[in-house]
Design an enzyme around this catalytic site. Structure first.
Site, PDB file in Angstrom:
ATOM      1  N   ASP A  89      17.786  -4.357  -7.575  1.00 43.26           N
ATOM      2  CA  ASP A  89      16.751  -4.780  -6.632  1.00 43.26           C
ATOM      3  C   ASP A  89      15.394  -4.682  -7.327  1.00 43.26           C
ATOM      4  OD1 ASP A  89      15.076  -5.288  -4.492  1.00 43.26           O
ATOM      5  OD2 ASP A  89      16.048  -3.881  -3.127  1.00 43.26           O
TER       6      ASP A  89
ATOM      7  N   LEU B 161      10.134  -9.457 -20.259  1.00 39.79           N
ATOM      8  CA  LEU B 161       9.520  -9.448 -21.589  1.00 39.79           C
ATOM      9  C   LEU B 161       8.586  -8.259 -21.801  1.00 39.79           C
ATOM     10  CD1 LEU B 161       8.664 -13.216 -22.220  1.00 39.79           C
ATOM     11  CD2 LEU B 161      10.484 -11.847 -23.252  1.00 39.79           C
TER      12      LEU B 161
ATOM     13  N   GLY C 127       7.126  -3.904  -9.195  1.00 36.09           N
ATOM     14  CA  GLY C 127       5.713  -4.117  -9.483  1.00 36.09           C
ATOM     15  C   GLY C 127       4.838  -3.029  -8.898  1.00 36.09           C
ATOM     16  N   ASP C 128       5.164  -2.594  -7.682  1.00 40.56           N
ATOM     17  CA  ASP C 128       4.400  -1.521  -7.054  1.00 40.56           C
ATOM     18  C   ASP C 128       4.629  -0.195  -7.782  1.00 40.56           C
ATOM     19  OD1 ASP C 128       3.426  -3.280  -5.156  1.00 40.56           O
ATOM     20  OD2 ASP C 128       5.045  -2.856  -3.736  1.00 40.56           O
TER      21      ASP C 128
ATOM     22  N   GLY D 236       0.820  -1.205   0.000  1.00 35.25           N
ATOM     23  CA  GLY D 236       0.000   0.000   0.000  1.00 35.25           C
ATOM     24  C   GLY D 236       0.854   1.256   0.000  1.00 35.25           C
TER      25      GLY D 236
ATOM     26  N   SER E 294      13.396   3.524  -4.157  1.00 33.93           N
ATOM     27  CA  SER E 294      13.878   3.292  -5.519  1.00 33.93           C
ATOM     28  C   SER E 294      12.925   3.817  -6.590  1.00 33.93           C
ATOM     29  CB  SER E 294      14.096   1.791  -5.746  1.00 33.93           C
ATOM     30  OG  SER E 294      12.857   1.089  -5.692  1.00 33.93           O
TER      31      SER E 294
ATOM     32  N   ASN F 250       4.090   1.515  -0.822  1.00 33.57           N
ATOM     33  CA  ASN F 250       4.889   1.577  -2.047  1.00 33.57           C
ATOM     34  C   ASN F 250       4.077   2.132  -3.215  1.00 33.57           C
ATOM     35  OD1 ASN F 250       6.947   0.385  -0.610  1.00 33.57           O
ATOM     36  ND2 ASN F 250       6.676  -1.646  -1.505  1.00 33.57           N
TER      37      ASN F 250
ATOM     38  N   GLU G 206      -2.667  -7.237   0.991  1.00 32.94           N
ATOM     39  CA  GLU G 206      -1.882  -7.347   2.216  1.00 32.94           C
ATOM     40  C   GLU G 206      -2.651  -6.836   3.435  1.00 32.94           C
ATOM     41  OE1 GLU G 206       2.817  -7.326   1.007  1.00 32.94           O
ATOM     42  OE2 GLU G 206       1.933  -5.431   1.608  1.00 32.94           O
TER      43      GLU G 206
END
EC number: 2.7.1.15
Length: 326
Positions: free
Chosen positions: A259, A234, A264-265, A44, A315, A46, A120
């Site tokens: 890393d 891909l 994905g977040d 959440g 990041s 992220n 989560e």
């Protein structure tokens, strides 16, 4: 509801602890760590950071312990509205037990045009937030990670959802849950598709695209949901509710992968920020293919920068760091 787009993220806020060790600790083994790091995390948090750094107004509804005030400070600094985060004195940050019902009042009190959910937090909280958003006419998005149980996937109100963001493994888990419920595994196994000639002729891409079509055809699902499936190195596939398919290759990296934790977040948050830009006057039931492609390309570029940096929330790049997307 205000016309200005605002995303509400109902999700987890964690403190991630990193112990640097020379090798993975085996059962019964004791190792000394060479370095310790503490970083903010939780899907959440992220994704809220990614929405904010992607240029969107975002409110986070979640919970932290009193030990998590430094996490909230970091979220506030990047532009996340934390006024609806519940701080409890009873439990430390990052434990599921601190996801308490008072936050459902926060969901109902915040004006928002887009709702982003993950998995989560307690499933009942997800369903409650989704139902409220659907009634209010907000654009709803779900990133089912970690993947819910088979029973939860079967009872999920897919008709209340506008966008589903999954990886290939999650998409396969969905289809298996649906087929075990509807006995449609043989009925939609005959589906055949043509891959556009402009796409790479990779069997992995064809298999993933077929998987999305089989999901769309299943009666346990909803045909109005836009499907987005990440394929790692891909790239990304999308099957829009108009029936049109999209493929966008992965970003070209300028350095080594350091890393992948928050990639994905980062992608998810940037996708939501992109939708907020084009849906400035309210939800659009079916977006043009070229519009979605630009949004996906920007989200992919952001994720590409993200994987070249350590950490999760730290990041995620700001919009100004991305190359121009035509």
């Amino acid at each position: 509801m205000s016309n200005k787009p605002r995303c509400l993220v109902r999700g987890s806020i964690n403190v991630d602890e990193f112990f640097h060790v020379p090798s993975i600790v085996q059962p019964g083994e004791t190792l000394s760590s060479t370095h310790y790091e503490r970083r903010s995390g939780g899907k959440g948090a992220n994704q809220a950071v990614a929405v904010a750094k992607g240029g969107g107004d975002v409110t986070l509804v979640g919970a932290v312990g009193s030990d998590g005030n430094w996490v909230l400070d970091g979220l506030k600094q990047v532009g996340v509205d934390i006024s609806s985060v519940f701080v409890t004195q009873e439990e430390p940050t990052g434990r599921a037990i601190i996801q308490l019902t008072p936050q459902e009042e926060a969901v109902r009190s915040v004006l928002f045009t887009h709702l982003l959910l993950q998995n989560e937090i307690p499933f009942a909280s997800t369903l409650s937030a989704l139902a409220h958003a659907h009634r209010s006419g907000a654009t709803t998005l779900f990133n089912p990670s970690p993947i819910p149980s088979v029973e939860q996937l079967r009872i999920f109100p897919w008709s209340q959802l506008d966008w589903l963001l999954v990886n290939q493994g999650e998409a396969l888990s969905l289809l298996r849950a649906f087929n075990s419920q509807t006995n449609e595994s043989s009925q939609n196994s005959h589906i055949s598709i043509d891959i556009p000639s402009s796409w790479p002729s990779r069997p992995e891409i064809r298999a993933a695209y077929l998987l999305l079509h089989r999901l769309r055809a299943n009666t346990a699902f909803s045909p109005k949901v836009n499907l987005v499936c990440t394929l790692g190195g891909l790239g990304v596939l999308a099957l829009l509710n108009s029936g049109e398919g999209l493929y966008v290759p992965a970003a070209k990296l300028n350095g080594p992968v350091k890393d992948t934790t928050g990639a994905g977040d980062c992608f998810t948050g940037y996708l939501v920020a992109g939708l907020m830009e084009v849906e400035t006057d309210g939800r659009i039931e079916s977006l043009a293919k070229d519009v979605v492609e630009r949004i996906l390309r920007r989200a992919i570029e952001a994720a590409g920068i993200c994987v070249q940096r350590p950490g999760a929330t730290e990041s995620i790049p700001y919009r100004t760091e991305l190359p121009a997307i035509e």
